[in-house]
Scaffold this active site. Structure first.
Site, short mmCIF file in Angstrom:
data_model
loop_
_atom_site.label_atom_id
_atom_site.label_comp_id
_atom_site.label_asym_id
_atom_site.label_seq_id
_atom_site.Cartn_x
_atom_site.Cartn_y
_atom_site.Cartn_z
N ASP A 299 -7.93 8.99 6.65
CA ASP A 299 -7.32 7.74 6.19
C ASP A 299 -8.32 6.61 6.45
O ASP A 299 -8.66 6.33 7.59
CB ASP A 299 -6.01 7.48 6.94
N ARG A 301 -7.88 3.44 5.39
CA ARG A 301 -7.24 2.14 5.21
C ARG A 301 -7.38 1.26 6.46
O ARG A 301 -7.49 1.76 7.58
CB ARG A 301 -5.76 2.32 4.88
#
Length: 367
Positions: A299, A301
């Site tokens: 991930d 983000r």
């Protein structure tokens, strides 16, 4: 010339954003670090015989051209030793343009199981090398870089390594509201869309404010990363579209709140790379393995933009609609008080059952 944002953007933010544009066009930039290292950088995924020859010629005889791969990608290729991140492979007879492109892009790995052996430099990476890979991630390109020591940067846009590594945080801090309009929605007729943009002209995020939420108590909020395939096309490979529309219905039924629509497609790797990840999933890899084979973290983000957007809207405490504990910790780390996690789950279908099970087992989602 005056700026519509009230003050001129920092030169560091602008330089990074311009470098991103150059790399996406298949061009080269220069990256410098505090240690005095200066690198000539271009994206490995664009490697062709002609481009590689031009890159090596421009670098010169003493430039030590090399291919940089993230530790995630290097591990899938069984490269050793993994001294640091990124891993550097000196260009030699084994690394022609076709091989470089295939090492950057894993979608054909299963068709080319026997490659190498490849030499790996046994040294810790330079700050400029780390920043070079980070810059490719910011450009939503595959995180594989062709670099060479640059004795002459004439004609190249130069960007500082520290500016690259700080870009996510600095761009988030600089977000400003640039547009605001009433947009009645099918499930929430009283709604406004507010657009946020950093002053360097970088990536934009949106807020959907539903009803008239008070600032006197924690607001019901949802952080939703954009998903073209799920949100717009109704893809069954994920649950994103259901989460988006379900959050709008839930917030409207509660009397108001805010949904932040964040420009972080594919957990921050971008739409093109997400489609590559889908190809890998079709080869039998799960969603986490696919991102790692591409060279990304599971991930990528960041949640600082969401925190800044909430503050600009006047909210400092939220009841968060999510099943992802990292969203909670990300907001808390950025100074937003998460007083409650509100569950937000939807039934699986035959196409996303394995995807959701992987998110639960490997990413800690509370499903």
């Amino acid at each position: 010339m005056s700026s519509p944002f009230g003050s001129a953007p920092s030169s560091a933010l602008v330089a990074v954003d311009r470098a991103v544009s150059e790399l996406r066009r298949g061009l080269s930039v220069a990256v410098s670090d505090p240690g005095g290292n200066v690198l000539h950088l271009t994206a490995a995924e664009y490697a062709t015989a002609e481009r590689l020859a031009g890159f090596v010629a421009a670098a010169g005889a003493s430039a030590a051209p090399r291919l940089l791969l993230t530790n995630r990608r290097a591990a899938t290729l069984k490269l050793r030793p993994l001294v640091g991140d990124p891993v550097a492979l000196p260009l030699d007879a084994h690394l022609d343009a076709a091989t470089i492109a295939s090492l950057a892009d894993p979608t054909a790995d299963l068709d080319n199981p026997l490659r190498g052996p490849f030499a790996v430099l046994r040294r810790a990476p330079m700050a400029a090398e780390f920043a070079a890979v980070k810059l490719l991630k910011l450009a939503r390109l595959l995180p594989a870089a062709l670099v060479a020591t640059a004795a002459d940067t004439q004609g190249l846009l130069c960007v500082d390594a520290d500016a690259i590594t700080a870009y996510d945080d600095q761009a988030a801090r600089a977000l400003r509201i640039v547009s605001d309009a009433r947009v009645p929605l099918a499930d929430a007729e009283v709604a406004r869309i507010i657009a946020f943009r950093p002053p360097d002209g970088g990536i934009e995020h949106l807020a959907i404010v539903i009803g008239e939420p008070t600032r006197r108590e924690p607001v019901l909020a949802r952080l939703h990363s954009e998903c073209f395939t799920g949100d717009l096309l109704g893809s069954l490979r994920c649950d994103c579209g259901e989460q988006l529309r379900g959050a709008i219905r839930t917030i409207a039924a509660a009397g108001g709140g805010v949904l932040l629509y964040l420009a972080q497609e594919g957990r921050g790797i971008g739409l093109v790379n997400k489609l590559k990840a889908y190809r890998l999933q079709d080869q039998g890899f799960d969603t986490v393995e696919a991102n790692e084979r591409l060279g990304f973290d599971p991930d990528e983000r960041v949640f600082r933009p969401a925190a800044e957007m909430l503050r600009l809207l006047g909210f400092d405490a939220v009841r968060l609609l999510t099943n992802n504990p990292e969203k909670v910790s990300g907001l808390v780390a950025s100074g937003i008080n998460v007083v409650e996690r509100v569950p937000h789950a939807f039934p699986a279908n035959n196409h996303n059952e394995f995807y959701l099970a992987t998110k639960k087992a490997k990413s800690g989602h509370l499903l």
